[in-house]
Scaffold this motif. Structure first.
Motif, PDB file in Angstrom:
ATOM      1  N   GLN A 400     -11.143 -19.308  -8.986  1.00 50.77           N
ATOM      2  CA  GLN A 400     -11.845 -19.163 -10.265  1.00 50.77           C
ATOM      3  C   GLN A 400     -11.140 -19.938 -11.365  1.00 50.77           C
ATOM      4  O   GLN A 400     -11.516 -19.832 -12.546  1.00 50.77           O
ATOM      5  N   GLU A 401     -10.107 -20.686 -10.970  1.00 48.94           N
ATOM      6  CA  GLU A 401      -9.344 -21.547 -11.878  1.00 48.94           C
ATOM      7  C   GLU A 401      -8.462 -20.768 -12.842  1.00 48.94           C
ATOM      8  O   GLU A 401      -8.160 -21.220 -13.948  1.00 48.94           O
ATOM      9  N   LEU A 402      -8.040 -19.581 -12.423  1.00 45.80           N
ATOM     10  CA  LEU A 402      -7.017 -18.866 -13.175  1.00 45.80           C
ATOM     11  C   LEU A 402      -5.675 -19.495 -12.809  1.00 45.80           C
ATOM     12  O   LEU A 402      -5.445 -19.830 -11.643  1.00 45.80           O
ATOM     13  N   GLU A 403      -4.813 -19.648 -13.821  1.00 48.20           N
ATOM     14  CA  GLU A 403      -3.507 -20.279 -13.572  1.00 48.20           C
ATOM     15  C   GLU A 403      -2.409 -19.244 -13.711  1.00 48.20           C
ATOM     16  O   GLU A 403      -2.191 -18.713 -14.800  1.00 48.20           O
ATOM     17  N   PHE A 404      -1.737 -18.972 -12.602  1.00 47.71           N
ATOM     18  CA  PHE A 404      -0.670 -17.964 -12.615  1.00 47.71           C
ATOM     19  C   PHE A 404       0.674 -18.650 -12.869  1.00 47.71           C
ATOM     20  O   PHE A 404       1.396 -18.988 -11.930  1.00 47.71           O
ATOM     21  N   ASN A 405       0.986 -18.855 -14.146  1.00 51.67           N
ATOM     22  CA  ASN A 405       2.240 -19.532 -14.479  1.00 51.67           C
ATOM     23  C   ASN A 405       3.455 -18.663 -14.190  1.00 51.67           C
ATOM     24  O   ASN A 405       4.546 -19.169 -13.937  1.00 51.67           O
ATOM     25  N   THR A 406       3.247 -17.369 -14.285  1.00 54.09           N
ATOM     26  CA  THR A 406       4.255 -16.442 -13.782  1.00 54.09           C
ATOM     27  C   THR A 406       3.495 -15.429 -12.946  1.00 54.09           C
ATOM     28  O   THR A 406       2.303 -15.208 -13.176  1.00 54.09           O
ATOM     29  N   CYS A 407       4.174 -14.825 -11.995  1.00 57.28           N
ATOM     30  CA  CYS A 407       3.462 -13.874 -11.130  1.00 57.28           C
ATOM     31  C   CYS A 407       4.450 -12.946 -10.447  1.00 57.28           C
ATOM     32  O   CYS A 407       5.247 -13.378  -9.627  1.00 57.28           O
ATOM     33  N   GLY A 408       4.368 -11.690 -10.790  1.00 64.11           N
ATOM     34  CA  GLY A 408       5.265 -10.703 -10.179  1.00 64.11           C
ATOM     35  C   GLY A 408       4.583  -9.870  -9.113  1.00 64.11           C
ATOM     36  O   GLY A 408       5.018  -8.751  -8.830  1.00 64.11           O
ATOM     37  N   HIS A 409       3.508 -10.395  -8.531  1.00 66.30           N
ATOM     38  CA  HIS A 409       2.742  -9.574  -7.590  1.00 66.30           C
ATOM     39  C   HIS A 409       3.572  -9.150  -6.373  1.00 66.30           C
ATOM     40  O   HIS A 409       3.664  -7.981  -6.030  1.00 66.30           O
ATOM     41  N   LYS A 410       4.204 -10.153  -5.753  1.00 64.73           N
ATOM     42  CA  LYS A 410       4.949  -9.851  -4.528  1.00 64.73           C
ATOM     43  C   LYS A 410       6.151  -8.934  -4.835  1.00 64.73           C
ATOM     44  O   LYS A 410       6.434  -7.989  -4.101  1.00 64.73           O
ATOM     45  N   ASP A 411       6.817  -9.225  -5.948  1.00 63.72           N
ATOM     46  CA  ASP A 411       7.950  -8.371  -6.347  1.00 63.72           C
ATOM     47  C   ASP A 411       7.476  -6.938  -6.564  1.00 63.72           C
ATOM     48  O   ASP A 411       8.156  -5.983  -6.190  1.00 63.72           O
ATOM     49  N   ALA A 412       6.309  -6.811  -7.194  1.00 63.78           N
ATOM     50  CA  ALA A 412       5.779  -5.465  -7.467  1.00 63.78           C
ATOM     51  C   ALA A 412       5.507  -4.740  -6.154  1.00 63.78           C
ATOM     52  O   ALA A 412       5.857  -3.569  -5.987  1.00 63.78           O
ATOM     53  N   LEU A 413       4.885  -5.443  -5.221  1.00 59.83           N
ATOM     54  CA  LEU A 413       4.609  -4.819  -3.920  1.00 59.83           C
ATOM     55  C   LEU A 413       5.902  -4.389  -3.236  1.00 59.83           C
ATOM     56  O   LEU A 413       6.016  -3.275  -2.712  1.00 59.83           O
ATOM     57  N   GLU A 414       6.879  -5.265  -3.262  1.00 55.60           N
ATOM     58  CA  GLU A 414       8.149  -4.939  -2.587  1.00 55.60           C
ATOM     59  C   GLU A 414       8.820  -3.721  -3.228  1.00 55.60           C
ATOM     60  O   GLU A 414       9.371  -2.870  -2.534  1.00 55.60           O
ATOM     61  N   MET A 415       8.748  -3.650  -4.561  1.00 51.66           N
ATOM     62  CA  MET A 415       9.374  -2.523  -5.243  1.00 51.66           C
ATOM     63  C   MET A 415       8.737  -1.191  -4.822  1.00 51.66           C
ATOM     64  O   MET A 415       9.439  -0.217  -4.564  1.00 51.66           O
ATOM     65  N   VAL A 416       7.419  -1.173  -4.773  1.00 56.26           N
ATOM     66  CA  VAL A 416       6.777   0.126  -4.478  1.00 56.26           C
ATOM     67  C   VAL A 416       6.860   0.462  -2.990  1.00 56.26           C
ATOM     68  O   VAL A 416       6.940   1.645  -2.623  1.00 56.26           O
ATOM     69  N   ILE A 417       6.871  -0.559  -2.167  1.00 60.52           N
ATOM     70  CA  ILE A 417       7.018  -0.291  -0.723  1.00 60.52           C
ATOM     71  C   ILE A 417       8.395   0.327  -0.473  1.00 60.52           C
ATOM     72  O   ILE A 417       8.549   1.318   0.251  1.00 60.52           O
ATOM     73  N   ASP A 418       9.394  -0.239  -1.136  1.00 59.81           N
ATOM     74  CA  ASP A 418      10.749   0.283  -1.025  1.00 59.81           C
ATOM     75  C   ASP A 418      10.828   1.699  -1.620  1.00 59.81           C
ATOM     76  O   ASP A 418      11.406   2.612  -1.027  1.00 59.81           O
ATOM     77  N   GLY A 419      10.207   1.863  -2.780  1.00 63.40           N
ATOM     78  CA  GLY A 419      10.269   3.155  -3.478  1.00 63.40           C
ATOM     79  C   GLY A 419       9.630   4.267  -2.662  1.00 63.40           C
ATOM     80  O   GLY A 419      10.199   5.354  -2.527  1.00 63.40           O
ATOM     81  N   VAL A 420       8.485   3.989  -2.109  1.00 66.12           N
ATOM     82  CA  VAL A 420       7.777   5.052  -1.379  1.00 66.12           C
ATOM     83  C   VAL A 420       8.503   5.365  -0.074  1.00 66.12           C
ATOM     84  O   VAL A 420       8.482   6.493   0.405  1.00 66.12           O
ATOM     85  N   GLY A 421       9.187   4.367   0.446  1.00 63.22           N
ATOM     86  CA  GLY A 421      10.007   4.604   1.641  1.00 63.22           C
ATOM     87  C   GLY A 421      11.096   5.623   1.353  1.00 63.22           C
ATOM     88  O   GLY A 421      11.440   6.447   2.197  1.00 63.22           O
ATOM     89  N   LYS A 422      11.625   5.577   0.141  1.00 63.17           N
ATOM     90  CA  LYS A 422      12.714   6.492  -0.215  1.00 63.17           C
ATOM     91  C   LYS A 422      12.225   7.911  -0.486  1.00 63.17           C
ATOM     92  O   LYS A 422      12.895   8.874  -0.153  1.00 63.17           O
ATOM     93  N   THR A 423      11.062   8.024  -1.155  1.00 59.72           N
ATOM     94  CA  THR A 423      10.626   9.394  -1.490  1.00 59.72           C
ATOM     95  C   THR A 423       9.971  10.091  -0.311  1.00 59.72           C
ATOM     96  O   THR A 423       9.877  11.302  -0.290  1.00 59.72           O
ATOM     97  N   ARG A 424       9.513   9.321   0.635  1.00 54.79           N
ATOM     98  CA  ARG A 424       8.891   9.977   1.785  1.00 54.79           C
ATOM     99  C   ARG A 424      10.003  10.444   2.724  1.00 54.79           C
ATOM    100  O   ARG A 424      10.536   9.690   3.525  1.00 54.79           O
ATOM    101  N   LYS A 425      10.351  11.681   2.601  1.00 61.43           N
ATOM    102  CA  LYS A 425      11.498  12.192   3.354  1.00 61.43           C
ATOM    103  C   LYS A 425      11.175  12.217   4.847  1.00 61.43           C
ATOM    104  O   LYS A 425      10.048  12.433   5.251  1.00 61.43           O
ATOM    105  N   GLU A 426      12.209  12.024   5.625  1.00 56.65           N
ATOM    106  CA  GLU A 426      12.008  11.929   7.078  1.00 56.65           C
ATOM    107  C   GLU A 426      11.508  13.234   7.678  1.00 56.65           C
ATOM    108  O   GLU A 426      10.743  13.239   8.621  1.00 56.65           O
ATOM    109  N   ASN A 427      11.975  14.355   7.095  1.00 60.96           N
ATOM    110  CA  ASN A 427      11.569  15.633   7.676  1.00 60.96           C
ATOM    111  C   ASN A 427      10.180  16.073   7.216  1.00 60.96           C
ATOM    112  O   ASN A 427       9.750  17.178   7.492  1.00 60.96           O
ATOM    113  N   ASP A 428       9.516  15.178   6.490  1.00 63.76           N
ATOM    114  CA  ASP A 428       8.196  15.519   5.964  1.00 63.76           C
ATOM    115  C   ASP A 428       7.108  15.347   7.012  1.00 63.76           C
ATOM    116  O   ASP A 428       6.099  14.718   6.754  1.00 63.76           O
ATOM    117  N   LYS A 429       7.326  15.914   8.163  1.00 67.28           N
ATOM    118  CA  LYS A 429       6.312  15.762   9.211  1.00 67.28           C
ATOM    119  C   LYS A 429       5.055  16.531   8.829  1.00 67.28           C
ATOM    120  O   LYS A 429       5.102  17.541   8.154  1.00 67.28           O
TER     121      LYS A 429
END
Lengths: 761, 288
Positions: A400-429
């Protein structure tokens, strides 16, 4: 190199916090003018009817009634950018909000009593409440002013496409198609609508004490309706108790109030009670989205085809243009080789939709993100992995010709993937009764304004007085989002003066320079850049004098601690002393400057292509839920939210926007729906319209991502709408993940969950 | 919303004002949390609200712990109920029901008498009191007192056994002081976790001897019938059983018996199907 920041990035309480918590803030309801009357509006009893007669004679007899108006008494133009909405209805009514008559009286109670005395004879008719029915050939024309060629009941159609669809279909290993149902949601502003109109027949000027979030467009729209010159209308914004997009349009009650003031010759105030607020305020678009998406065997997305039917209601508001925003999500959120998008705003006899924080994007994001989970399931691919693989990237130039001169999309995904990994406790079966799940969703939204009006700019006037105090007169408006605080912080940062010496004037169109209004998460970005430009100009007055007084070069000056300092000599002089010298000694000037900033964005072409924003915001959320399979209740356990904000300006204000947005998204996901049956609103109260309460809110883990976009002030991007946008999608994905059912509609009520579980077994 | 207000402060004044309003349109108001909403929706002509907020009579205003019973005055608020230690310990079902009622602000003023006399099938404290087999002490304007079992107090949707010249003074709840364990609680199902009106509710109060025998069971259900229902056959089913031996088949049989008392409707909050489904699930859940 960026100098060290002393104010920006540090937590700053909102400048208006004191007056709000102490009850001193003057909201629309608090305005009192001498000799003021109180207005009330008679709305229709039936959604669809011919108006056979309106008899106001008994009401006119009531002591204390000053003026009554109906459509026959006024000479006005229609409201709305489609010019399809009469402020007072003549001949027929088309939805349950319709205004038939209005009264101005000495007290609110008399005004309400007078409404009961107005006798209206209706010839009740069948309505069309389903947009798919409205599209049929034999459907009646719902709005008599409808002008679109495509179909008599389409208010506004949109078509967009890019890429080679067939080629991408051929490349696809899997294709999924789903239909999604998105409900009406209402803004539920803490302060209901209010306006006070004061017309002077001495100079023919109209003053409106208004809660608009777009004062200059409002001035123009009001002038159009009333057949006045815009400059004869002064808009003074009161403190606004919540906007969220609801105050982007002008609604009938506003010109009605002006007309009552003109007729009575006295100021008139109209305020809504909570029930009227639910009935007469616009809603988020109810829509049905058919989305087909493809993916290749490696997990790269290939195409999206979206077909959207929006329930426009009986009249058109800016909300009908939400496809402008939605098409960006379909065309450009995650890398997207091909996209075809169609959306029609279809007239029905339901209450009309308006604009709402996110502007169609929560709906679009819901569809896109649900489809992504379905594709990942088909591929047997991890749901985090597929998103990382397709994430947007810096330097991307989208279809659509949007220009992403900066883009934190991948960083954002990595942060939340890491974060949810930590809060989801292992014993939470999983237990027998309670099932846990995780859902992901991203979001793409404009973060540097949106060029849809001939200008997307903002003006600033600065005035520094003889005592070194600064007045910022900005075109932009404060509706609770905290932008005036951010502007004060920027000025404090640049001029080295304490924030207590800064005042922001932003409420009066007779004084402030033009701005397009609060929308598109643009204010800190656009008004901030405008302010920085103005400060630069102010310094062209301050710096030469200071350099002269300090016997140094202008380049050596530093503004800090209320002084101007020479870096070379270490000598300093108080900034107010410089101001006085300029004023009284020479060049005998005042420290007053003005500046207009226009973002470097472009207009979209007729095919909707073009880089319409100065910057783009990205975010990702990972949400953990627990589903009670006995009751269907969904409990949100943790929300991880990472957002590319460019640069954190005020962490306190940002935190408020993030948490408020996420909570609003939770309401959209789980509990909120304005229920409409045959045109009648079923739940116009907080008792039955279920906002989330504090007890429902989980831990919100927020990770700001700073990508420092050179287009924004200090690198900042817009943040206001983003946190709401992906929340419902992520919650839906989490619920689906928890119990293995398709979630294709909002809100995800306990009953829908239990029904889905029952269908599954 | 216009009405006259009479605010008696003594029993004598109360009797007078009740007597003076016989044959006229009057309503009692205590916390007024339901009444004002109702009157806003449907204003009544020539209405007198007898405001009980100033009534100074311990029999209306206090919680009394007697041997073998707790007596709660009709004007006692939900908040006071939640802070009473005996109720917390011995009558968890009532404590939980009072604690889940509406919101903090409403609990501060809403009274137990109001919750009963409104006679809503969704009444939270009312549901707990039905499970507890409470008795209603009714005072008439001529000073006479009669006592009715709570089940007979509710006669229909928003209808009670109260006559025109009568007022609810207190409720009396039997408390077993023999040291038996209680398995007691209130399950409220709604869309959100607070400020909610029950879509389905279940109150249970089960007494268990030291050697694990259920000696007494009280089960009541709300929002699934025109009135709150006492599920007596489900209670009988439990009595005499060993509590720890109630397994999944017994709890499902128990839940099935409870369902026999439900005749829910579909409305804006939920469908009848959902209400029955959830009632079954939460009924069996009390043994899990």
């Amino acid at each position: 190199m960026q100098k060290e920041l002393k104010v920006i990035g540090k937590p700053m309480p909102k400048l208006d916090a004191g007056i709000k918590v102490s009850g001193k803030a003057v909201y629309g309801q608090d305005v009192v003018l001498p000799d003021m009357l109180y207005g009330a509006i008679l709305r229709t009893e039936y959604p669809v009817a011919e108006l056979v007669s309106i008899d106001t004679s008994k009401a006119e007899q009531l002591a204390g009634v000053v003026s009554i108006i109906t459509a026959d008494d006024v000479d006005v133009n229609n409201i709305s950018y489609r010019r399809d909405h009469p402020a007072l209805k003549k001949g027929r009514v088309n939805c349950i909000r319709d205004e038939i008559a209005a009264v101005a009286a000495e007290t609110p109670a008399i005004a309400r009593e007078a409404l009961k005395l107005i006798e209206v004879k209706y010839n009740v008719q069948e309505g069309v409440f389903d947009p798919f029915e409205a599209l049929k050939d034999d459907a009646p024309q719902i709005n008599e002013f409808s002008s679109h060629e495509k179909n008599k009941n389409i208010s506004h159609p949109f078509h967009y496409e890019h890429g080679d669809l067939q080629q991408q279909k051929d490349k696809s290993a899997h294709i999924v198609t789903s239909r999604y149902f998105l409900p009406r949601m209402t803004h539920a502003c803490l302060a209901p609508c209010a306006i006070t109109a004061d017309y002077s027949n001495i100079d023919n000027r109209l003053t409106l004490y208004s809660v608009t979030q777009v004062p200059f467009l409002y001035q123009r729209d009001m002038a159009h309706v009333l057949k006045m010159e815009p400059s004869r209308i002064r808009v003074i914004q009161t403190v606004i108790g919540g906007g969220f997009g609801s105050k982007l349009d002008m609604y009938p009650y506003e010109p009605i109030c002006a007309l009552l003031a003109m007729k009575s010759g006295r100021p008139v105030q109209i305020t809504f009670d909570r029930e009227e607020e639910f009935i007469a305020s616009p809603t988020r678009q109810k829509m049905v989205i058919d989305l087909t998406s493809g993916v290749d065997e490696k997990g790269k997305f290939t195409f999206r085809v979206a077909k959207i039917i929006m329930d426009n209601g009986a009249y058109t508001s800016w909300g009908a243009t939400t496809p402008f925003v939605m098409m960006q999500t379909f065309s450009s959120m995650y890398q997207m080789p091909a996209c075809v998008f169609d959306a029609d705003a279809v007239y029905t006899n339901n209450v009309y939709a308006g604009s709402f924080r996110g502007y169609g994007n929560p709906q679009a994001t819901f569809a896109v993100e649900r489809n992504i989970d379905l594709l990942a399931e088909k591929l047997g691919m991890d749901k985090a992995e597929i998103r990382l693989l397709n994430a947007n990237f810096r330097g991307e130039f989208t279809g659509q010709e949007l220009e992403f001169n900066t883009c934190g999309h991948k960083d954002a995904l990595e942060m939340v993937i890491d974060g949810v990994g930590k809060t989801r406790k292992e014993n939470d079966k999983d237990q027998k009764r309670y099932k846990k799940g995780i859902g992901f969703a991203s979001m793409l939204h404009v973060g540097g304004g949106a060029k849809i009006y001939p200008s997307d700019g903002c003006g600033t006037i600065l005035k520094m007085d003889d005592y070194g105090y600064l007045t910022i007169i900005t075109g932009s408006s404060e509706i609770g989002q905290g932008s005036e605080t951010v502007l004060g912080m920027m000025a404090a940062e640049e001029l080295g003066i304490g924030i207590e010496k800064i005042r922001v004037i932003n409420t009066d169109t007779d004084i402030k320079p033009w701005d397009v209004g609060v929308h598109a998460s643009r204010t800190s970005f656009v008004a901030g850049n405008s302010l920085l430009g103005a400060i630069k100009e102010l310094k062209t007055k301050l710096s030469p004098k200071a350099a002269e007084m300090l016997k140094t070069d202008e380049d050596d000056l530093e503004y800090d601690g209320g002084t101007v300092k020479s870096i070379k000599t270490g000598e300093s002089i108080k900034i107010d002393k410089v101001a006085r010298q300029i004023h009284f000694k020479g060049p005998n000037d005042l420290l007053t400057v003005s500046h207009y900033y226009e973002p470097g964005s472009k207009f979209a072409d007729k095919n909707f292509k073009g880089n319409i924003s100065g910057a783009y915001a990205f975010a990702a959320q990972a949400i953990e839920v627990e589903v009670d399979t006995y009751t269907g209740n969904v409990r949100v356990l943790n929300i991880h939210m990472a957002q590319d904000v460019g640069k954190v300006l005020n962490p306190l204000g940002l935190g408020g926007q993030i948490e408020g947005g996420v909570v609003m998204g939770m309401g959209y996901a789980l509990t909120e729906e304005l229920k409409v049956d045959n045109g009648y609103i079923l739940n116009p109260s907080f008792h039955e319209y279920k906002l989330p309460t504090a007890c429902d809110i989980p831990e919100i883990h927020f990770y700001p991502i700073e990508t420092i976009d050179e287009a924004g002030p200090y690198g900042a991007k817009g943040v206001g709408e983003a946190p709401l946008i992906p929340t419902a999608a992520a919650i839906a994905n989490a619920v689906s993940n928890a119990i293995g059912v398709e979630i294709d509609s909002l809100p995800i009520t306990p009953e829908k969950v239990l029904q889905a579980l029952s269908n599954k077994s | 919303m216009n009405f006259n207000v009479a605010s008696p402060e003594t029993n004598e004044e109360l009797f007078e004002v009740i007597a003076a309003n016989q044959g006229r349109n009057f309503r009692f108001g205590a916390g007024c949390t339901d009444l004002l909403i109702e009157l806003k929706k449907q204003p009544e002509k020539d209405l007198t609200v007898i405001n009980l907020g100033y009534l100074n009579d311990p029999q209306f205003n206090s919680i009394e712990n007697n041997d073998g019973s707790v007596r709660i005055g009709a004007l006692v608020t939900a908040n006071r109920i939640t802070s009473d230690l005996t109720i917390q310990e011995r009558l968890p079902v009532l404590y939980e029901a009072a604690n889940q009622l509406a919101s903090g602000q409403i609990r501060q003023v809403a009274t137990i008498g109001g919750n009963l006399c409104t006679a809503s099938p969704a009444g939270d404290m009312a549901c707990a009191l039905v499970a507890l087999k409470a008795e209603c002490e009714i005072l008439s304007a001529n000073g006479k007192v009669r006592v009715v079992p709570i089940e007979d107090f509710f006669t229909g949707v928003r209808k009670t056994d109260l006559k025109e010249n009568e007022i609810l003074r207190s409720v009396q709840i039997p408390v077993n002081n023999s040291g038996e364990k209680v398995h007691s609680g209130f399950i409220k199902v709604g869309v959100r976790r607070s400020m909610e009106c029950s879509v389905v509710s279940l109150a249970y109060h089960i007494q268990i001897t030291a050697d694990d025998i259920i000696t007494l069971a009280g089960i009541a259900i709300g929002s699934v019938a025109p009135t709150i229902k006492f599920a007596s056959s489900a209670c009988e089913y439990l009595t005499g059983k060993r509590f720890s031996e109630i397994g999944s088949s017994e709890s499902e049989e128990f839940a099935t018996k409870i369902l026999e008392y439900a005749s829910p409707i579909s409305d804006i909050r939920a469908s009848a199907w959902y209400r029955e489904e959830v009632l079954f699930n939460i009924s069996k859940s009390i043994f899990e």
